[in-house]
Design a protein around this motif. Sequence first.
Motif, PDB file in Angstrom:
ATOM      1  N   PRO A  41       0.810  -1.213   0.000  1.00 39.83           N
ATOM      2  CA  PRO A  41       0.000   0.000   0.000  1.00 39.83           C
ATOM      3  C   PRO A  41       0.843   1.262   0.000  1.00 39.83           C
ATOM      4  CG  PRO A  41      -0.881  -1.599   1.551  1.00 39.83           C
ATOM      5  CD  PRO A  41       0.445  -2.128   1.104  1.00 39.83           C
ATOM      6  N   SER A  93      -6.958  -2.248  -2.630  1.00 40.29           N
ATOM      7  CA  SER A  93      -6.693  -1.285  -1.540  1.00 40.29           C
ATOM      8  C   SER A  93      -5.215  -0.965  -1.396  1.00 40.29           C
ATOM      9  CB  SER A  93      -7.258  -1.820  -0.210  1.00 40.29           C
ATOM     10  OG  SER A  93      -8.668  -1.997  -0.304  1.00 40.29           O
ATOM     11  N   MET A  94      -4.502  -0.965  -2.516  1.00 31.48           N
ATOM     12  CA  MET A  94      -3.095  -0.602  -2.505  1.00 31.48           C
ATOM     13  C   MET A  94      -2.878   0.910  -2.527  1.00 31.48           C
ATOM     14  SD  MET A  94      -1.130  -3.235  -2.267  1.00 31.48           S
ATOM     15  CE  MET A  94      -1.277  -5.023  -2.366  1.00 31.48           C
TER      16      MET A  94
END
Length: 221
Positions: free
Chosen positions: A25, A50-51
Amino acid sequence: MISAQAWADARLLWDYHRMHHDRRPCSVAVGLGSHDLGVADVTSELYHQSMAPVIVFTGATSPTTRTRMPRGEAVHYRERAMQLGVPDSAVLLEPRATSTAENIEFTKAVLAEAGIKASSVLLVSKPYEERRSYVMMRKLWAEVEVVCASSPMGLEEYADSIGDARMVIDMIVGALQRVLLLPGWGLAIEQNVPDGVVAAYDRLSAEGFTSRLMPEATERA
């Protein structure tokens, strides 16, 4: 026809260009404009994983993309991301850049205008542009951590997806030239380039894979 030696040399350069970073992330994902919509695909995939909470697509047009992406690379990337389920609210657009140096400079300005402070950048590019983009980021945006990402395809699969193997090899050669030259112009950090990679580059250049080489004394980035 592309010779077996040329394919072997191109694979050597291809592997060198890949940074092999572990995806993790980051504050923002930046999709570098090009002729390859696969960059938008990978950036969208990373967003859904959701990086990164926000995406910047950057790029105007070039001789390669003027026909394929008449509205501009960043605009076409955003449209592709929308098709892949990325919400418009998660995408910032930078539609003016015509070089990697401008991609970086103008992206910084777009994020500043949006009030977003980035400590890390998930930098998404074509596979053979990972190293060139990385060394420029480390010089021109040195205060952020850079994680490179691209399509996981191998060279032959990627060339098939583009539909023009010779153009892909030309671009691989051109990308290495820039890794070699840009540090001397103050646009990138130095990289160790193994002798075998340089020899493969020289053979491909001698064989005529030169359409993406730039005159060393006149052009930049």
